[in-house]
Scaffold this active site. Structure first.
Site, PDB file in Angstrom:
ATOM      1  N   ARG A  52      -0.286  -2.040  -6.352  1.00 33.58           N
ATOM      2  CA  ARG A  52      -0.577  -3.382  -6.050  1.00 33.58           C
ATOM      3  C   ARG A  52      -1.634  -3.964  -6.097  1.00 33.58           C
ATOM      4  O   ARG A  52      -1.446  -5.336  -6.530  1.00 33.58           O
ATOM      5  CB  ARG A  52      -1.382  -2.339  -4.317  1.00 33.58           C
ATOM      6  CG  ARG A  52      -1.901  -3.553  -3.497  1.00 33.58           C
ATOM      7  CD  ARG A  52      -2.591  -2.734  -2.376  1.00 33.58           C
ATOM      8  NE  ARG A  52      -2.432  -3.724  -1.163  1.00 33.58           N
ATOM      9  CZ  ARG A  52      -2.201  -4.274  -0.630  1.00 33.58           C
ATOM     10  NH1 ARG A  52      -1.050  -4.353  -0.005  1.00 33.58           N
ATOM     11  NH2 ARG A  52      -3.189  -4.666   0.558  1.00 33.58           N
TER      12      ARG A  52
ATOM     13  N   HIS B 297      -3.491  -8.235   3.398  1.00 33.74           N
ATOM     14  CA  HIS B 297      -5.273  -8.722   4.117  1.00 33.74           C
ATOM     15  C   HIS B 297      -5.463  -9.788   5.377  1.00 33.74           C
ATOM     16  O   HIS B 297      -5.338 -10.449   5.366  1.00 33.74           O
ATOM     17  CB  HIS B 297      -5.757  -9.201   3.049  1.00 33.74           C
ATOM     18  CG  HIS B 297      -6.028  -8.164   1.737  1.00 33.74           C
ATOM     19  ND1 HIS B 297      -5.917  -9.108   0.320  1.00 33.74           N
ATOM     20  CD2 HIS B 297      -5.716  -6.738   0.924  1.00 33.74           C
ATOM     21  CE1 HIS B 297      -6.252  -8.118  -0.698  1.00 33.74           C
ATOM     22  NE2 HIS B 297      -6.132  -6.894   0.348  1.00 33.74           N
TER      23      HIS B 297
ATOM     24  N   LYS C  73      -2.539  -1.807   7.646  1.00 37.38           N
ATOM     25  CA  LYS C  73      -3.807  -1.288   8.827  1.00 37.38           C
ATOM     26  C   LYS C  73      -3.680  -2.477  10.268  1.00 37.38           C
ATOM     27  O   LYS C  73      -3.562  -3.212  10.273  1.00 37.38           O
ATOM     28  CB  LYS C  73      -5.012  -1.898   7.878  1.00 37.38           C
ATOM     29  CG  LYS C  73      -5.012  -1.294   6.960  1.00 37.38           C
ATOM     30  CD  LYS C  73      -6.588  -1.488   5.669  1.00 37.38           C
ATOM     31  CE  LYS C  73      -6.469  -0.490   4.294  1.00 37.38           C
ATOM     32  NZ  LYS C  73      -7.901  -0.858   3.952  1.00 37.38           N
TER      33      LYS C  73
ATOM     34  N   ARG D 187       0.961  -1.236   0.093  1.00 35.38           N
ATOM     35  CA  ARG D 187      -0.182   0.480   0.097  1.00 35.38           C
ATOM     36  C   ARG D 187       0.717   1.384   0.095  1.00 35.38           C
ATOM     37  O   ARG D 187       1.798   1.271   0.910  1.00 35.38           O
ATOM     38  CB  ARG D 187      -0.328   0.573   1.363  1.00 35.38           C
ATOM     39  CG  ARG D 187      -1.703  -0.895   1.387  1.00 35.38           C
ATOM     40  CD  ARG D 187      -2.473  -0.943   2.758  1.00 35.38           C
ATOM     41  NE  ARG D 187      -3.813  -2.051   3.041  1.00 35.38           N
ATOM     42  CZ  ARG D 187      -3.717  -3.522   3.631  1.00 35.38           C
ATOM     43  NH1 ARG D 187      -2.149  -3.341   4.320  1.00 35.38           N
ATOM     44  NH2 ARG D 187      -3.839  -4.174   3.159  1.00 35.38           N
TER      45      ARG D 187
ATOM     46  N   TYR E   8      -8.609 -10.863  -6.505  1.00 31.15           N
ATOM     47  CA  TYR E   8      -7.312 -11.438  -8.047  1.00 31.15           C
ATOM     48  C   TYR E   8      -7.848 -12.200  -8.723  1.00 31.15           C
ATOM     49  O   TYR E   8      -7.522 -12.378  -9.745  1.00 31.15           O
ATOM     50  CB  TYR E   8      -6.395 -10.671  -7.456  1.00 31.15           C
ATOM     51  CG  TYR E   8      -6.390 -10.065  -6.257  1.00 31.15           C
ATOM     52  CD1 TYR E   8      -5.960  -8.470  -7.725  1.00 31.15           C
ATOM     53  CD2 TYR E   8      -6.066  -9.702  -4.860  1.00 31.15           C
ATOM     54  CE1 TYR E   8      -6.040  -7.198  -6.676  1.00 31.15           C
ATOM     55  CE2 TYR E   8      -6.067  -8.596  -4.369  1.00 31.15           C
ATOM     56  CZ  TYR E   8      -6.318  -7.407  -5.432  1.00 31.15           C
ATOM     57  OH  TYR E   8      -6.024  -6.193  -4.456  1.00 31.15           O
TER      58      TYR E   8
ATOM     59  N   HIS F 197      -2.628   2.501  -5.880  1.00 35.02           N
ATOM     60  CA  HIS F 197      -3.601   0.911  -5.573  1.00 35.02           C
ATOM     61  C   HIS F 197      -3.792   0.234  -6.940  1.00 35.02           C
ATOM     62  O   HIS F 197      -3.520  -1.001  -6.810  1.00 35.02           O
ATOM     63  CB  HIS F 197      -4.645   1.361  -5.214  1.00 35.02           C
ATOM     64  CG  HIS F 197      -5.085   0.554  -3.675  1.00 35.02           C
ATOM     65  ND1 HIS F 197      -4.018   1.117  -2.937  1.00 35.02           N
ATOM     66  CD2 HIS F 197      -5.725  -1.137  -3.630  1.00 35.02           C
ATOM     67  CE1 HIS F 197      -4.658  -0.308  -1.714  1.00 35.02           C
ATOM     68  NE2 HIS F 197      -5.529  -1.419  -2.792  1.00 35.02           N
TER      69      HIS F 197
END
Length: 303
Positions: free
Chosen positions: A252, A275, A175, A151, A284, A249
């Site tokens: 990414r 994630h 995150k 990110r 994806y 992004h």
């Protein structure tokens, strides 16, 4: 008086949310407060935030043409706020618990082809052959974004001690404050090594900014900002066909899709990207399937 500032502090210290998410929540609640002032003709307090007012606010956003993703985020911001109000005793009940907004549109992310990525990196490499420290940094930034799937906040948040050129890894904080160690490839390592040796010392030398531990720095010697990276990538993707946001992004998304196209395990890609849910990574697989379908349509004589 609505305690937005106290709620923001709660988010920052109690929830471990990213600064980007916190800014979005604060902006949404500022919009809600301004709407309540207009509707009530006075400064609102917590008790004024009833379900009717909240629904009317979202409805006004719908009439104004806001995207469903924006309305969904606004609904999430308000529901988090009203839940906090109830939990801290500021209101007797959670007024937002029954608030609903349209589901965000399900769109496949923008993904570049391998030739497109190679073209971008070649153009950056040509610029980096000169004496421009910023060009060497830009090449290192894009190589690392694509090579590791970071990110943008993780990339600019990395410090010098987080990058291990010998082991080809970078330690980042994602995150929720979760740390992970992410690998990158030899081309990225070469670009990063040249940046560390030839560009970063020049960018920090004689700068007005105080000494920084940041790995990537701007022309003023301070930590490179996310907006600068967004501008860089948007400029590089500007002439490339495709739909969706043209920002970091996209690199990414591209890295994840190319990994799956190359046979990488889905759970390995999940760990690489940081994630929390495998379901987030599975988008994806849909991208890879759609790319395969498009190749079939364009190449097979019986398609």
């Amino acid at each position: 008086m609505i305690d937005v500032a106290l709620f923001v502090e709660h988010l920052r210290h109690g929830r471990g949310l990213s600064e980007h998410t916190i800014r979005s929540y604060r902006s949404d609640l500022a919009e809600l407060t301004a709407f309540a002032v207009t509707r009530l003709g006075r400064e609102p307090d917590h008790g004024d935030l009833d379900l009717d007012l909240l629904r009317e606010w979202l409805y006004r956003g719908t009439r104004a043409g806001l995207a469903r993703s924006t309305l969904a985020r606004r609904s999430a911001s308000v529901r988090a706020f009203t839940r906090w109000l109830e939990e801290t005793g500021r209101t007797p009940i959670d007024q937002g618990v029954r608030l609903r907004a349209p589901k965000a549109e399900s769109r496949l992310p923008r993904v570049l082809t391998e030739p497109q990525v190679e073209g971008i990196l070649r153009s950056l490499a040509v610029r980096a052959e000169g004496d421009d420290a910023g060009a060497r940094r830009d090449l290192a930034v894009v190589e690392l974004l694509y090579g590791s799937g970071l990110r943008v906040s993780e990339l600019v948040g990395a410090d010098v001690d987080d990058v291990d050129l010998g082991r080809l890894t970078v330690r980042v904080t994602g995150k929720g404050g979760r740390q992970r160690v992410v690998p990158f490839g030899v081309p990225a390592a070469e670009a990063l090594g040249r940046y560390v040796e030839l560009a970063r010392p020049r960018l920090v030398a004689g700068a007005d900014a105080p000494p920084t531990a940041a790995f990537f720095v701007g022309s003023g010697g301070a930590r490179l900002g996310t907006r600068a990276v967004h501008r860089l990538v948007a400029r590089l993707l500007g002439d490339i066909p495709g739909t969706g946001p043209a920002g970091p992004h996209s690199l990414r998304h591209t890295a994840a899709t190319h990994l799956l196209d190359g046979g990488a395990d889905l759970r390995a890609v999940q760990e690489l990207l940081g994630h929390a849910s495998l379901g987030t990574t599975q988008i994806y697989t849909h991208v890879s399937t759609e790319r395969l379908r498009e190749s079939y349509r364009s190449a097979h004589p019986r398609a």
